[in-house]
Design a protein around this motif. Structure first.
Motif: not given
Length: 228
Positions: A165-184
């Motif tokens: 669960a922790v690893r999956s949560g962080f993996a999906i969190l990296l998707v959030a970071l990538a999408s945020g960086a793309a927006m900026i």
């Protein structure tokens, strides 16, 4: 003859709070204040009205306060399962908490000034706020990436299913970071080329992905804990 007096046992919640380290208590308190800030601005929106969408609205201090507060509390709890040095974790959490306050504070300040918080280069002050938020976003990316890498380097502790669960949560969190960086990146490019209004609207397609994936690091470990 001495009479023994039985003391009531502390509740599980009280015991859990007492078990927290000082840095963890500070992060939890900061997260709760950010959540409270979001709720207060929801009341402000109900009283003041105005648009909910758009670059100038009460939506931003509401959603960012709630989101950053919940994320700070979640990260403080979830990182307790990571196998990293406690001093390193304390420093990283302290920087993360300070960065969350800066991000929410800058967004809230601009909401009260009735100007856009992100991608706003209209005045030197607005530019300074916008760049501070951008740099703060970069700091968040670095910190969360460090935690994510730590979760994959060594198997996280915890009950059955928690490591996944922790690893999956962080993996999906990296998707959030990538999408945020793309927006900026997209917004800054449009702003620099003179397309200010287009920059404000360019972030809309990625916002749902960014918002949902950001909180997987809370939802998945919480489910694992409940199911265990």
């Amino acid at each position: 003859m001495a009479v023994s007096v039985s003391r009531p046992r502390p509740s599980p919640l009280t015991a859990s709070v007492r078990a927290l380290r000082p840095a963890e208590r500070l992060c939890h308190a900061t997260g709760l204040l950010l959540v409270l800030s979001g709720l207060v601005h929801l009341v402000v929106f109900a009283v003041d009205g105005g648009p909910w969408d758009g670059p100038v609205s009460w939506r931003k201090p509401v959603t960012f306060g709630l989101s950053f507060g919940a994320t700070l509390i979640a990260l403080t709890w979830v990182t307790s399962y990571l196998r990293i040095a406690e001093r390193t974790r304390t420093v990283l959490l302290g920087v993360f908490a300070a960065d969350c306050v800066v991000e929410v504070g800058g967004i809230t300040l601009q909401a009260w000034r009735r100007v856009p918080s992100h991608l706003n280069m209209q005045t030197p002050f607005d530019t300074a706020v916008s760049m501070t938020l951008a740099v703060g976003g970069g700091v968040l990316v670095v910190l969360l990436t460090v935690f994510a890498v730590a979760s994959f380097r060594r198997v996280p502790a915890g009950p059955a299913g928690m490591a996944l669960a922790v690893r999956s949560g962080f993996a999906i969190l990296l998707v959030a970071l990538a999408s945020g960086a793309a927006m900026i990146a997209r917004g800054v490019l449009l702003t620099r080329t003179g397309h200010q209004q287009a920059a404000y609207h360019s972030t809309a397609p990625l916002k749902p992905l960014h918002g949902v994936s950001l909180h997987a690091v809370l939802v998945l470990p919480a489910l694992a804990r409940l199911l265990s």
